[in-house]
Enzyme design. Structure first.
Site, short mmCIF file in Angstrom:
data_model
loop_
_atom_site.label_atom_id
_atom_site.label_comp_id
_atom_site.label_asym_id
_atom_site.label_seq_id
_atom_site.Cartn_x
_atom_site.Cartn_y
_atom_site.Cartn_z
N CYS A 5 0.85 -1.20 0.00
CA CYS A 5 0.00 0.00 0.00
C CYS A 5 0.88 1.24 0.00
O CYS A 5 0.90 2.00 -0.94
CB CYS A 5 -0.90 0.02 1.23
N GLU A 54 4.18 1.06 2.05
CA GLU A 54 5.24 0.70 2.96
C GLU A 54 6.62 1.01 2.42
O GLU A 54 6.98 0.63 1.32
CB GLU A 54 5.13 -0.80 3.29
#
Lengths: 789, 269
Positions: free
Chosen positions: A432, A434
């Protein structure tokens, strides 16, 4: 611009129905059932299993494709991983019949699962072992929805490849393995034996992938022989010779580089079902030398490069995320496997890395409009505005991609965690949002953490009101807190208590993976596993990070704010009265629910009263997690992202002091509570930037705009400057949904007409019609941050 | 002590009121009564007049608990504090604050003080005006303003009186004065079907602007129906009746008439 060939392949990918394929499960069961692993070390056993799979799986070559290789026997035929999660027959029924994110399951598959797979793997799968070995506190918290656990049915993955495969072939990597073997020192190093086994395993998987490519080469030659059309015949032969060359040797052309990566990708996703699937990362950087050289030599032109990239894109879309069940399905219910292509940013010297290929890839993203792979642009202050504006023109089409990341923040985050400057500049974001040092880091997401649930338990002196079970510690009844600060201390103690349970469980789970399911193929790819002779799952990577992802920042902030504001500062409500209203889900106290919602400062409006509590709770969460050691020589870190877990977490919490009713979704990422932000996007961004993003490994902010904002170039320019200003405040990430509420409501009523409608969900985009009704409603409700109403 | 202004809204991330990302301060009180007005809630200059329109985005809730108010009295300091919040966005985008309304020059003293405060604070300023104010009011603030967004509506004086309630003589005089004094003025032309969009009116506007050293492009504001609903809520008659919004083709044609005369125009949509 999509030509006929790509159009057909794209349509084939869109039309393919995700299905469960038991090919992998069956081959693996045959292999383990044969008894030949009995005397092997864990890594060598896994390596032989990998080789067995690649040797026996069906070779699938789709007509006309320029990049070959499928994970399953056909596009979207999705394997299972029974050594990780052995699905029950009921699981298969759920997968087949659930309305969203379903997988077709044939009668034959059910029979095989029941007769062969389950009897062999039951009790042996890592999932079964985890639930058998964790302690009862952990189970109680897991069941209460205090946290989730990523590694219970998917492998610890989460890493992204760097540039190493574009310079060297697998045979070059073999020399590294041989050098590492020579340097083993059995006399002085008690672990030399284990290292030798690991290196032996790496050699086996290395050779296995070369052989697997060879099987494709032979299949292509056969097809070529049968082909009558001379153009197609030549193309098949050319592709065959590419498969003979890569991955064994370093790629020399753009085409070879893509095919090489794709074989590597298949290796990773066949070995294990690594969470947050692996991807090539900084694709515009890696391919640039091949692109430029091809253009200069006249062996490549723009259109051919585009066609190859498009073919490459389709391969990602053909691989849905492995089927998830139970809580894991709740927390991340999607077909997307989070392959996030990074564009832009800076190069190793810290210079503007945007090149012509960056824009060509953006064209491909816009033209292909596929669910996978996801895409993002890294925006450095050194990158031109043109990059941001070009990306926004794609966002404008309502596709939810690409998302925007702040290169400078990513680099600072990585440096804070102790990475070298070179590794930080070579990194980016994946999954997402990270942050990771690509090719050098194992950065495992270990599970979501329900911060507002901790507040609920604190309000009940350690008891989960949903079940009446005491899962927290005793910190006092609400009526006994003399000040907000005393109450906050109690909340912090509960938070620490639950994080301790989570971390203790994580350490046990990490060891289960390290000892039982090492990943020699992944280890081959991530520095410094070869040099250290250590597995990726056991601390072989240069950096080893374990993340716990905090969920519900907006909800927790607004809830704490409401308590402070009404019960302590204004004293227009007793704490006890508030708790009783929550216990009754505001039954008979609609007035109070309204006051809490309407007459209380809220996070997301650039008001310090609420925003200071956002920072305070973030710092508490950070302190509870950051820097604590994991079992791989690395540390626990935090990030703030929800995927779809805020809905599941909301479903296990009663009414909250922010006026939210029981069971409703929590806020997502670091976005304000849905509808609580009333002062427009600049206020939201200011609020969101008040937490210290540099201490995280990623934050996620969603903003929704109506298309009207982006109609004119001046609107696009202003939105680009909005992003720039947010990043100037050292924020990590922002993404946009550009749709009207009416469009979404229509799509909800007539899903059949809106199958292609892709919206931004969390760190990814998804088909709107594939989302659950709750989530659909939420996306509709998210404040439309339009201008002029 | 600090003078107070009567303000009916304060909007952050305003992107149609001048360059860059801006905050727009809406001053209550306007000498005109344009039929198509978007902000009739800003007509009256004092609290308690007119029907309440709920607009409390910027209000500190604790200080203004009542639901239905037309605006609030705010000090210069308080407005400035809100305006300064988006400084990072102004700096990034070349934006700033826009004083709009209503007619900001109707609260000349407060406007002057607020502009001075913005200047001291290094925030770029724009004033969105209908032009109907004494020439001295413009002169007084001139040096504190970076840009005037100046509405030009109808060139025929009688027509102007009919549709806005006042003569346009003062408006045109002030415009000439500003245009000849420097490059701070940007004409804004509302395109209202059947009212401002006739060939004669557009021709007269072009002629008027042609004779002046206006260095900035004119911005065209095509009619939309936001105002109609507000008139309804305020129980005021909506005199234009049912007007249809322009098609994009019509808008292009109207813009084309200006461009054909060599004028540079910006479409605000």
């Amino acid at each position: 611009m999509i030509n006929v060939r790509i159009g057909k392949l794209r349509q084939q990918s869109l039309d393919a129905i995700p299905s469960i394929s038991l090919e992998r499960a069956e081959l693996l069961t045959d292999f383990y059932g044969s008894g030949q692993v009995r005397d092997l070390s864990a890594p060598v056993a896994r390596a032989r299993a990998f080789a067995y799979l690649l040797e026996h799986k069906k070779i699938c070559i789709n007509e006309g494709e320029l990049i070959v290789g499928e994970r399953g026997p056909a596009p979207k035929a999705t394997p299972t991983y029974p050594e990780i999660c052995s699905h029950s027959l009921e699981d298969l029924e759920v997968l087949a019949s659930r309305p969203k994110i379903s997988f077709a399951v044939s009668e034959e598959a059910r029979r095989l699962q029941g007769e062969k797979i389950i009897p062999f793997w039951s009790g042996k799968s890592i999932r079964d072992r985890i639930f058998a070995e964790v302690d009862k506190d952990w189970i109680a918290c897991y069941q209460a929805g205090v946290f989730t656990e990523f590694q219970e049915q998917r492998a610890p993955g989460h890493t992204v490849l760097d540039d190493k495969i574009y310079k060297r072939g697998f045979l070059d990597f073999l020399t590294d393995i041989e050098a590492a073997v020579r340097e083993l020192d059995p006399k002085n190093d008690p672990s030399a034996g284990a290292r030798r086994e690991e290196l032996k395993a790496m050699e086996i998987v290395l050779r296995a992938l070369i052989a697997y490519a060879g099987r494709h080469a032979r299949a292509l030659i056969e097809l070529s022989k049968k082909e009558k059309d001379p153009g197609k015949k030549a193309e098949l032969a050319a592709l065959a010779s590419i498969c003979e060359r890569v991955p064994a040797r370093a790629p020399e052309t753009f085409w070879e580089a893509l095919q090489y990566y794709w074989f590597v990708h298949l290796g990773v996703i066949i070995e294990l079902n690594t969470w947050d699937s692996f991807n090539p990362g900084r694709l515009d950087q890696h391919l640039w030398p091949f692109y430029r050289a091809g253009l200069e030599a006249g062996t490549l032109d723009r259109d051919r490069a585009r066609e190859l990239l498009q073919s490459f894109w389709i391969k990602f879309n053909n691989q849905p995320a492995p089927p998830k069940v139970g809580v894991t399905a709740e927390e991340s219910n999607t077909y997307t496997d989070f392959c996030l292509i990074n564009l832009g940013g800076v190069n190793a010297k810290g210079e503007d890395a945007v090149n012509e290929l960056t824009y060509l890839i953006l064209d491909v993203i816009e033209e292909m409009r596929l669910l996978q792979p996801s895409s993002m642009v890294q925006v450095s202050k050194k990158n031109p505005d043109e990059l941001v504006e070009r990306a926004l023109h794609i966002v404008k089409t309502g596709y939810g991609q690409p998302s925007f990341f702040n290169t400078e923040a990513i680099i600072q985050e990585l440096l804070r965690q102790g990475k070298s400057l070179a590794d930080a500049r070579g990194g980016g974001a994946s999954g997402c949002v990270e942050t990771g040092a690509f090719g050098k880091e194992s950065y495992i997401l270990t599970g979501y953490f329900n911060i507002p649930k901790v507040l609920e338990i604190t309000l009940h002196d350690g008891v989960d009101p949903r079940t009446g079970k005491r899962i927290g510690i005793r910190t006092g009844a609400v009526e006994d807190f003399p000040s907000f600060d005393k109450f906050y201390e109690a909340f912090e103690r509960q938070l620490r208590h639950f994080i301790d349970i989570k971390i203790k469980g994580n350490k046990l789970i990490e060891r289960l993976w390290a000892e039982n399911l090492p990943a020699p193929f992944m280890s081959l790819l991530i520095d410094d596993c070869v040099k250290k002779g250590m597995d990726y799952n056991s601390g072989g990577a240069r950096y080893n990070t374990s993340y716990i992802q905090g969920v519900g920042l907006g909800s927790i902030t607004d809830s704490l704010t409401a308590i402070k504001y009404h019960a302590f500062d204004r004293r227009n409500l007793t704490f006890r009265e508030l708790r009783e209203a929550l216990d009754a889900d505001f039954g008979g106290r609609e007035d109070l629910s309204r006051r809490l919602r309407e007459e209380t400062p809220k996070y997301g409006n650039d008001e310090d009263y609420a925003d200071e509590l956002a920072s305070r709770v973030f710092e508490s969460y950070f302190r509870a997690v950051d820097g604590r050691p994991n079992t791989k020589g690395g540390h626990f870190r935090v990030n703030l992202l929800p995927t779809t877990c805020h809905i599941y977490f909301g479903s296990v919490i009663g009414a909250l002091p922010d006026g939210r009713k029981a069971g409703k979704p929590l806020s997502e990422g670091i976005s304000p509570v849905q509808g609580a932000d009333r002062k427009g996007p600049t206020a939201v961004l200011k609020s969101a930037a008040k937490i210290d993003h540099i201490k995280t490994g990623g934050t996620l902010l969603n903003q929704k705009f109506t298309p009207s904002l982006l109609r004119s170039n001046s609107g696009i320019e202003k939105l680009a400057q909005l992003i720039r200003a947010y990043f100037k405040m050292m924020a990590h990430h922002i993404q946009f949904n550009v749709v009207t509420a009416e469009t979404l409501q229509r799509a909800q009523r007539e899903p059949e007409k809106y199958r292609n409608l892709i919206v931004r969900v969390a760190g990814y985009s998804d088909y709107f019609v594939d989302l659950g009704t709750e989530l659909q409603n939420e996306i509709i409700a998210r404040t439309e941050q339009g201008s002029n109403n | 002590m600090s003078v107070e202004g009567y303000i009916f809204d304060l909007k952050r991330f305003a992107i149609h009121d001048g360059p860059g990302i801006r905050t727009t301060v809406f001053f209550s009180g306007c000498p005109l009564r344009c039929w198509w007005c978007h902000n009739p809630e800003g007509w009256e200059a004092e609290a308690g007049q007119g029907e309440p329109v709920i607009r409390k985005r910027y209000l500190d809730l604790a200080d203004h608990p009542q639901e239905n108010i037309t605006g609030v009295n705010l000090t210069v300091e308080k407005v400035l504090r809100e305006v300064e919040k988006d400084r990072v966005f102004y700096a990034q985008s070349g934006g700033g604050v826009t004083m709009s309304g209503g007619e900001p020059l109707m609260q000349a003293e407060f406007l002057y003080e607020l502009l001075q405060a913005c200047r001291r604070s290094g925030i770029s300023t724009a004033v969105d005006t209908c032009g109907y104010a004494p020439g001295e009011s413009f002169s007084r603030v001139y040096d504190l303003v970076d840009l005037f967004l100046y509405d030009l509506k109808i060139m025929d004086e009688e027509e102007h009186r009919k549709y806005t309630g006042v003569s346009n003589v003062l408006i045109l005089e002030n415009f000439k004065m500003l245009a000849t004094r420097g490059d701070k003025v940007m004409p804004r032309i509302p395109l209202i079907p059947g009212i401002t969009d006739s060939d004669e009116n557009i021709g007269a506007l072009i002629e008027f602007l042609h004779d002046l050293p206006v260095l900035r492009p004119a911005s065209l504001l095509p009619y939309n129906r936001i105002g109609e609903d507000k008139f309804k809520r305020m129980r005021l008659p909506y005199k234009p009746g049912k007007l249809e919004s322009y098609s994009s083709e019509q808008i292009e044609n109207l813009a084309g008439s200006f461009k054909a005369s060599g004028m540079e125009v910006i479409l605000e949509m």
